[in-house]
Design an enzyme around this catalytic site. Structure first.
Site, mmCIF file in Angstrom:
data_model
loop_
_atom_site.group_PDB
_atom_site.id
_atom_site.type_symbol
_atom_site.label_atom_id
_atom_site.label_comp_id
_atom_site.label_asym_id
_atom_site.label_seq_id
_atom_site.Cartn_x
_atom_site.Cartn_y
_atom_site.Cartn_z
ATOM 1 N N ALA C 46 -4.764 8.591 12.626
ATOM 2 C CA ALA C 46 -4.132 9.895 12.367
ATOM 3 C C ALA C 46 -3.286 10.415 13.518
ATOM 4 C CB ALA C 46 -5.179 10.932 11.964
ATOM 5 N N HIS C 49 1.915 9.147 17.483
ATOM 6 C CA HIS C 49 2.037 8.626 18.845
ATOM 7 C C HIS C 49 3.310 9.143 19.515
ATOM 8 C CE1 HIS C 49 -1.256 5.773 18.287
ATOM 9 N NE2 HIS C 49 -0.687 5.341 17.180
ATOM 10 N N VAL C 172 2.097 -3.586 -9.810
ATOM 11 C CA VAL C 172 3.220 -4.477 -10.087
ATOM 12 C C VAL C 172 2.718 -5.918 -9.991
ATOM 13 C CG1 VAL C 172 5.470 -5.273 -9.268
ATOM 14 C CG2 VAL C 172 4.893 -2.821 -9.219
ATOM 15 N N ARG C 312 -4.661 -2.900 8.724
ATOM 16 C CA ARG C 312 -3.283 -2.831 9.204
ATOM 17 C C ARG C 312 -2.466 -3.976 8.598
ATOM 18 N NH1 ARG C 312 -6.821 -2.906 13.379
ATOM 19 N NH2 ARG C 312 -6.936 -1.183 14.858
ATOM 20 N N ILE C 337 4.509 -2.556 8.212
ATOM 21 C CA ILE C 337 4.406 -1.180 8.731
ATOM 22 C C ILE C 337 2.986 -0.950 9.229
ATOM 23 C CG2 ILE C 337 4.892 1.252 8.242
ATOM 24 C CD1 ILE C 337 7.331 -0.535 7.907
ATOM 25 N N CYS C 404 -20.791 23.192 3.349
ATOM 26 C CA CYS C 404 -20.506 22.625 4.676
ATOM 27 C C CYS C 404 -19.065 22.915 5.082
ATOM 28 C CB CYS C 404 -20.723 21.124 4.707
ATOM 29 S SG CYS C 404 -22.276 20.569 4.034
HETATM 30 C C1 LIG Z 1 -6.944 1.123 11.621
HETATM 31 C C2 LIG Z 1 -5.560 1.686 11.635
HETATM 32 C C3 LIG Z 1 -5.194 2.659 12.571
HETATM 33 C C4 LIG Z 1 -3.906 3.168 12.586
HETATM 34 N N1 LIG Z 1 -3.606 4.195 13.426
HETATM 35 C C5 LIG Z 1 -2.355 4.716 13.402
HETATM 36 C C6 LIG Z 1 -2.039 5.835 14.206
HETATM 37 O O1 LIG Z 1 -2.904 6.421 14.857
HETATM 38 N N2 LIG Z 1 -0.761 6.272 14.217
HETATM 39 C C7 LIG Z 1 0.196 5.677 13.474
HETATM 40 O O2 LIG Z 1 1.349 6.087 13.563
HETATM 41 N N3 LIG Z 1 -0.082 4.665 12.671
HETATM 42 C C8 LIG Z 1 -1.346 4.179 12.589
HETATM 43 N N4 LIG Z 1 -1.659 3.154 11.759
HETATM 44 C C9 LIG Z 1 -0.623 2.634 10.895
HETATM 45 C C10 LIG Z 1 -0.419 3.513 9.658
HETATM 46 O O3 LIG Z 1 -1.640 3.939 9.133
HETATM 47 C C11 LIG Z 1 0.295 2.711 8.631
HETATM 48 O O4 LIG Z 1 1.421 2.181 9.218
HETATM 49 C C12 LIG Z 1 0.741 3.541 7.442
HETATM 50 O O5 LIG Z 1 -0.316 4.249 6.864
HETATM 51 C C13 LIG Z 1 1.354 2.600 6.456
HETATM 52 O O6 LIG Z 1 1.662 3.258 5.269
HETATM 53 P P1 LIG Z 1 2.225 2.447 4.067
HETATM 54 O O7 LIG Z 1 2.592 3.417 3.034
HETATM 55 O O8 LIG Z 1 3.254 1.524 4.551
HETATM 56 O O9 LIG Z 1 1.023 1.515 3.602
HETATM 57 P P2 LIG Z 1 -0.231 1.848 2.707
HETATM 58 O O10 LIG Z 1 -0.766 3.187 2.989
HETATM 59 O O11 LIG Z 1 -1.166 0.718 2.833
HETATM 60 O O12 LIG Z 1 0.351 1.909 1.260
HETATM 61 C C14 LIG Z 1 0.727 0.793 0.532
HETATM 62 C C15 LIG Z 1 0.438 1.096 -0.909
HETATM 63 O O13 LIG Z 1 0.991 0.107 -1.737
HETATM 64 C C16 LIG Z 1 0.158 -0.069 -2.838
HETATM 65 N N5 LIG Z 1 0.434 -1.366 -3.449
HETATM 66 C C17 LIG Z 1 0.236 -2.578 -2.892
HETATM 67 N N6 LIG Z 1 0.567 -3.550 -3.757
HETATM 68 C C18 LIG Z 1 0.988 -2.943 -4.886
HETATM 69 C C19 LIG Z 1 1.447 -3.415 -6.143
HETATM 70 N N7 LIG Z 1 1.532 -4.698 -6.386
HETATM 71 N N8 LIG Z 1 1.781 -2.499 -7.098
HETATM 72 C C20 LIG Z 1 1.673 -1.166 -6.846
HETATM 73 N N9 LIG Z 1 1.244 -0.677 -5.674
HETATM 74 C C21 LIG Z 1 0.906 -1.553 -4.694
HETATM 75 C C22 LIG Z 1 -1.203 0.013 -2.233
HETATM 76 O O14 LIG Z 1 -2.205 0.302 -3.202
HETATM 77 C C23 LIG Z 1 -1.027 1.108 -1.200
HETATM 78 O O15 LIG Z 1 -1.417 2.392 -1.682
HETATM 79 C C24 LIG Z 1 -2.949 2.661 11.691
HETATM 80 C C25 LIG Z 1 -3.337 1.731 10.732
HETATM 81 C C26 LIG Z 1 -4.643 1.269 10.669
HETATM 82 C C27 LIG Z 1 -5.040 0.357 9.572
#
Ligand SMILES: Cc1cc2nc3c(=O)[nH]c(=O)nc-3n(C[C@H](O)[C@H](O)[C@H](O)COP(=O)(O)OP(=O)(O)OC[C@H]3O[C@@H](n4cnc5c(N)ncnc54)[C@H](O)[C@@H]3O)c2cc1C
Ligand SMILES: Cc1cc2nc3c(=O)[nH]c(=O)nc-3n(C[C@H](O)[C@H](O)[C@H](O)COP(=O)(O)OP(=O)(O)OC[C@H]3O[C@@H](n4cnc5c(N)ncnc54)[C@H](O)[C@@H]3O)c2cc1C
Ligand code: SF4
Lengths: 420, 114, 481
Positions: C46, C49, C172, C312, C337, C404
């Site tokens: 969360a 950075h 998808v 990640r 990402i 809570c």
């Molecule tokens: C442990 C951890 C700590 C982190 N800490 C930080 C931090 O402190 N600061 C920071 O900036 N970043 C941090 N990050 C990185 C950040 O959380 C991610 O980069 C960000 O949330 C990515 O978002 P996103 O939408 O790309 O991916 P996601 O949130 O993973 O979303 C991808 C979505 O695509 C959907 N999807 C996948 N395949 C399909 C399909 N075939 N059809 C339909 N939907 C599909 C999935 O269900 C999912 O909801 C961290 C990540 C992790 C895991």
């Protein structure tokens, strides 16, 4: 209008404290967040309540109803569906904030407060169980409410972690209602539940109890699919090669209760590291004069009878406080010594001893025989032999003023195990 | 010699009973009766619920008026499955009389106003 | 026929949807789960950075620093929570100091505002829980903390109010392109057509890309991070985010104050095969306790209320992979990402739309675009006078559902019925916070189930915990007639 005593919670503790304080002439107002009085007793439909207080064995609802009758007979003021959210200290007392659907936001003035808000159940997160996080892992008390109040089973194949009473009672309940209960695991080498519950709830239904075992894996993506248990060594470390797998859709946790002291959040009240409730003296008064606590909100009880007795004493003590009869001057510590988990009270108000003090306590280990000893310095001031002791069962020892050698030297309670 | 745990009250005395039905370990005399019954014809109190036609209280808690032979427990549970009760119900009102002629009634353990 | 289909409803997809809704285009976002933001966006540290560690010149560095600044606007427009904590990167022995100095240089190069070096002693004065072995500290005042899941939710909801469509439980499973039109097949058999596709599928991005690309230019190796959560009663234990000096394995185990008062300890960093498994491991949890204890003194581990894990989307491309397909015009990869993906997300969305898409498409502004999201009141945070007024207008504010977290019935109802409302127990927990406190729903879960059943006019046994077909109440008793 300013109430003398505001009671938070209308379970066994709140009702008993309110009855007693009212009998002493106090103007009492009791607030309960639920739609009915009785607290946890309403969902504890099994029997085993009231043996000390009524000399007969009642179910939870029966025990509650007797007290609710007495409560209504005395015309004590109360509000249901009303949640207390905060307490503020003011010059001559306290202001309690509460909220309800019917009356909206309330700011209620009072001279003294009795916290009788019961306890909540420890959850999966608090014991940090590893594994997947599917649906189907829940505290046993929640499952009990769904089953006994709402009429729903939360699963059909059940495993139970923790052999506390709620877990044992739920093993039998789920079994009676047609679920398949695969077993109960307990990390300690002995059960935390009452022996009679082991017999009636497990032995009667051939439900296996795995002592010195814990859940080491939870599997399932959306719904729970299975759990693995493993035996643990004396340091509670899982022993490899002892794995047993169970295909279940539900894991009930009976891993402990914690006093609910949430309304104390904005106050600076001294809390006890073991009981997780407030630190109190024999008047059940917390570190803030005028704030009292009793029942499961103070420390977790296994018998409602003890809750009632304790809360009556607390109600009387609150009445003395409101009437100005009890002005705390001096607190002497009562420490938990060898093999003692905790004592209650933890302090003795020596300026206002007011009769015999019933010290409640728990031992840390099971023993066939032993002796409780209270020392002040090197001097033994009270002792009592006892048999069949277990951490799950609360013990009691009386203490009166004449036993003390002085009002300065702290007291220590030890439990000395006698080897047969 | 048979070891038993008395379940008559929450104290749970550790009892021993011999072939002549001599009982030891009991803190009160109810333990003796329990031990003898337990080795001859075990019985249990049953506490459960029945369906109640009420929005706020969909289930009513009930219990057996006295201990029921252990082997009859699941038959009782089955019999209660199809039972429906209308409020008002009063504590200790009989919900089902003399189950299977065993002399055991099912009674309500709380009051639910109409 | 859509102009754009966005695959993935995490923070990246949601913010791209919102950015596209500034223009007159027909957009549909597809999310395979029953709620949005269920993957990386739900389970991360969360942190917004400051941008001290990505290599200068990379997209991670550029979009990270820009994204950080853009959160101020999101806070104003979408009311996403923002805790301006600042952060300390902590050198705990002399060997770390050289690395810390290098990080400081890098922070300056990346344009991080206000970065400066402090002695361990200076830092401990301001952050007393800091470990006494700390020798030198890099102070990063522009570091912030948000509630990432809510960023995705409010961005999507704002996009929806500006005309974007979205579908849940829309996985998808196939993409084909004929005559410049993409046909997207869903697991439920439905097919949708679109002129362009944006792949924002997080850790699944390589799988999605593989549905159409003969050569996927990156491979994603899922990397799990586990956490412990401390109860909000520890609020104030630390004010700032604490980072150890990073290693080649990543940023290490952090201590992170959260917007609701909790403190996160974690994450670990373990490669795994599954892009979705969020299993907690005993070894990881112990490792967190041990590592966190070298950053801060006397961590109240007895206040742990929960554990969780996130995955990640670590890619072989090292940097974010954001570009149009070399094989298929109109197919945009927004992949790899991982951290700092949350930080960069608003800048990623801006870059994708304003730089990449605009090169190929003429986008006409949407004159009706409203940048402001809905504001949902928190009863508990309101002043006394305001509380009374809220109750006067709607008595359901008087009914406390979750004790809570002090969540009222009115709030639960609002979060059921809002445009991107929640229809399961956990969906309500995430929107209204009912059940996220000490007792973790022990008291309010049953009430939430009943409210959902009442509001959605569904039987109790159909109310799911979260995903499809996960009812809490499995079987009614006493139903034999
Ligand atoms: C442990 C951890 C700590 C982190 N800490 C930080 C931090 O402190 N600061 C920071 O900036 N970043 C941090 N990050 C990185 C950040 O959380 C991610 O980069 C960000 O949330 C990515 O978002 P996103 O939408 O790309 O991916 P996601 O949130 O993973 O979303 C991808 C979505 O695509 C959907 N999807 C996948 N395949 C399909 C399909 N075939 N059809 C339909 N939907 C599909 C999935 O269900 C999912 O909801 C961290 C990540 C992790 C895991
Ligand atoms: C599952 C279970 C099985 C048990 N079995 C037995 C047994 O067999 N025999 C036996 O003797 N004892 C048994 N006990 C123990 C005994 O029943 C309890 O210890 C006792 O009933 C607790 O009473 P209490 O009033 O302290 O708490 P509760 O009954 O929990 O009452 C607390 C009340 O406070 C209310 N409240 C909480 N917070 C607020 C707030 N902020 N504002 C307003 N109201 C609030 C709650 O709604 C609740 O009604 C059992 C306990 C449990 C949990
Ligand atoms: S013997 Fe008496 S005291 Fe002992 S458990 Fe039985 S009933 Fe209770």
């Amino acid at each position: 209008m300013k109430t003398d005593l505001l009671v938070i919670g209308g379970g066994a503790a709140g009702i008993a404290a309110a009855l007693e304080a009212s009998a002493q002439g106090l103007e009492v107002l009791l607030l309960e967040r639920d739609t009915q009085l009785g607290g946890i007793l309403n969902q504890c439909i099994h029997n085993g309540f009231g043996l000390h207080v009524f000399k007969e064995e009642l179910t939870g609802p029966e025990y509650a109803e007797r007290f609710i009758h007495m409560f209504h007979d005395k015309d004590i003021a109360y509000k249901l569906n009303t949640t207390v959210l905060d307490i503020r200290k003011e010059d001559a007392g306290f202001v309690v904030s509460a909220s309800s659907l019917q009356e909206g936001w309330l700011e209620l003035e009072c001279r003294a407060i009795m916290l009788a808000s019961g306890c909540y159940e420890r959850t999966r997160g608090q014991i940090q169980l590893p594994g997947d996080r599917p649906k189907g892992v829940m505290p046993a008390g929640s499952a009990q409410r769904y089953l006994n109040m709402d009429g729903y089973l939360v699963g059909k194949d059940v495993f139970i972690l923790g052999s506390g009473d709620i877990g044992l009672i739920m093993a039998r309940r789920m079994k009676l209602e047609g679920a398949n209960v695969h077993g109960v695991a307990e990390i300690m080498p002995h059960s935390n539940g009452l022996t009679r519950n082991i017999v009636q709830c497990l032995h009667d239904y051939d439900i296996p109890l795995f002592l010195s075992h814990t859940v080491t894996d939870i599997r399932g993506k959306d719904r729970l699919e299975g759990v693995t248990i493993q035996q643990v060594d004396e340091n509670w470390k899982p022993i490899s090669g002892t794995d047993k797998h169970f295909s279940v859709d539900t894991l009930l946790l009976s891993v402990g209760l914690v006093p609910d002291t949430m309304v104390f959040e904005s106050l600076d009240i001294a809390m006890h590291p073991v009981t997780k409730g407030a630190v109190v003296d024999q008047h059940y008064q917390t570190s803030i004069p005028g704030i009292f606590a009793c029942g499961n909100a103070l420390h977790v009880h296994d018998l409602v009878d003890y809750v009632t007795e304790e809360s009556r004493r607390a109600g009387r003590a609150a009445a003395r406080y409101v009437k100005g009869l009890s002005v705390r001057q001096k607190r002497l510590a009562l420490n938990s010594g060898a093999n003692i988990h905790y004592t209650l009270p933890q302090y003795i108000d020596t300026a206002d001893f007011n009769g015999v003090i019933s010290c409640m306590f728990r031992v840390t280990k099971k023993a066939e025989q032993g002796e409780f000893v209270i020392r002040q310095g090197d001097r033994i001031i009270q002792r009592k032999k006892a048999r069949f002791l277990a951490p799950a069962e609360m013990e009691q020892l009386d203490l009166d003023q004449t036993m003390l050698s002085d009002h300065e030297t702290p007291l220590t309670l030890d439990f000395e195990v006698i080897r047969p | 010699m048979k070891k038993l745990i008395c379940i008559v009250c929450p104290i749970g005395c550790h009892l021993e009973i011999d072939a002549q039905h001599n009982v030891t370990g009991n803190r009160c005399k109810r333990g003796i009766g329990y031990a003898i019954e337990e080795v001859t014809r075990p019985t249990r109190m049953v506490t459960t619920t029945v369906r109640l036609l009420s929005q706020e209280h969909p289930r009513l808690s009930v219990k057996t008026s006295k201990p029921l032979p252990k082997e009859a427990i699941f038959r009782l549970m089955a019999a209660l499955e199809s039972l429906t009760v209308n409020p008002p119900v009063y504590m200790h009102q009989v919900i089902m009389r003399d189950f299977e002629g065993l002399g055991v009634d099912i009674i309500a353990t709380r009051t639910i106003p109409g | 026929m859509y102009d754009f289909i966005i695959i993935g409803g995490g923070v990246t997809g949601a913010l791209i949807a919102r950015t596209l809704s500034r223009y007159q285009v027909k957009v549909c976002l597809l999310e395979k789960e029953s709620d949005i933001g269920n993957h990386a966006t739900l389970a991360n540290s969360a942190i917004i950075h400051a941008g001290f560690d990505p290599e200068p010149g990379t997209l991670k560095a550029r979009l990270g620093v820009r994204g950080n600044a853009m959160y101020e606007t999101l806070h104003k427009e979408l009311h996403v929570p923002l805790l301006r904590t600042g952060a300390y990167v902590v050198a705990r022995h002399e060997d770390d100091v050289a690395i810390l100095n290098a990080l400081y240089e890098r922070a300056l190069k990346n344009g991080v505002e206000g970065a400066k070096l402090l002695s361990g002693e200076q830092a401990r004065k301001l952050e007393p829980a800091l470990h006494r072995n700390s020798v030198k500290v890099l102070d990063l005042p522009s570091t912030k903390v948000t509630y990432p899941w809510e960023v995705a939710l409010s961005a999507l909801e704002n996009a929806v109010s500006n005309g974007v469509e979205y579908r849940l439980e829309a996985e998808v499973v196939g993409i084909v392109r004929t005559d410049k039109v993409y046909a997207v097949t869903l697991a439920n058999g439905h097919a949708l057509k679109s002129k362009a596709i944006i792949n924002a599928a997080g850790a699944f991005a390589d799988k999605v890309a593989g549905m159409i690309e003969t050569h996927v230019p990156y491979k994603i190796t899922p990397r799990r991070g586990e956490y412990l959560v401390l109860d909000k009663s520890v609020r104030g234990f630390v004010e700032r985010v604490l980072y150890p000096v990073p290693t080649e394995k990543g940023k290490g185990v952090l201590v992170v104050p959260q917007v609701h008062g909790n403190i996160l300890l974690g994450p670990t960093s373990e490669f795994q095969d599954s892009p979705s498994a969020v299993t907690n491991h005993q070894a990881d949890l112990s490792m967190i306790r041990q590592a966190a204890s070298t950053l801060a003194e006397a961590i109240p581990f007895d206040k742990v209320i929960r554990t969780f894990a996130g995955v990640r989307a670590t890619s072989s491309a090292k940097d974010f992979y954001i570009r149009q397909s070399l094989e298929h015009r109109g197919f945009y990869h927004v992949a790899g990402i991982d951290s700092p993906g949350l930080t960069a997300a608003p800048a990623i969305a801006e870059y994708v739309v304003e730089t990449l898409i605009k090169q190929d498409y003429d986008l006409e502004s949407n004159p009706d675009f409203n940048p402001y999201g809905m504001q949902y009141p928190h009863f508990h945070e309101a002043s006394l006078a305001k509380k009374r007024q809220m109750i006067a207008e709607n008595p359901a504010f008087g009914n406390i559902v979750c004790k809570c977290e002090r969540v009222t019935e009115a709030e639960v109802l609002m979060h059921i019925h809002r445009p991107c409302g929640g229809h399961s127990v956990k969906a309500i927990k995430k929107r209204a916070r009912a059940g996220s406190g000490l007792c973790q729903g022990g008291y309010c879960e049953g009430t939430v189930v009943k409210l959902l059943a009442r509001e959605l006019k569904q039987p109790l046994e159909t109310i799911d915990y979260y995903r499809k077909d996960t009812p809490i109440l499995m079987a009614e008793t006493k139903v034999k007639r």
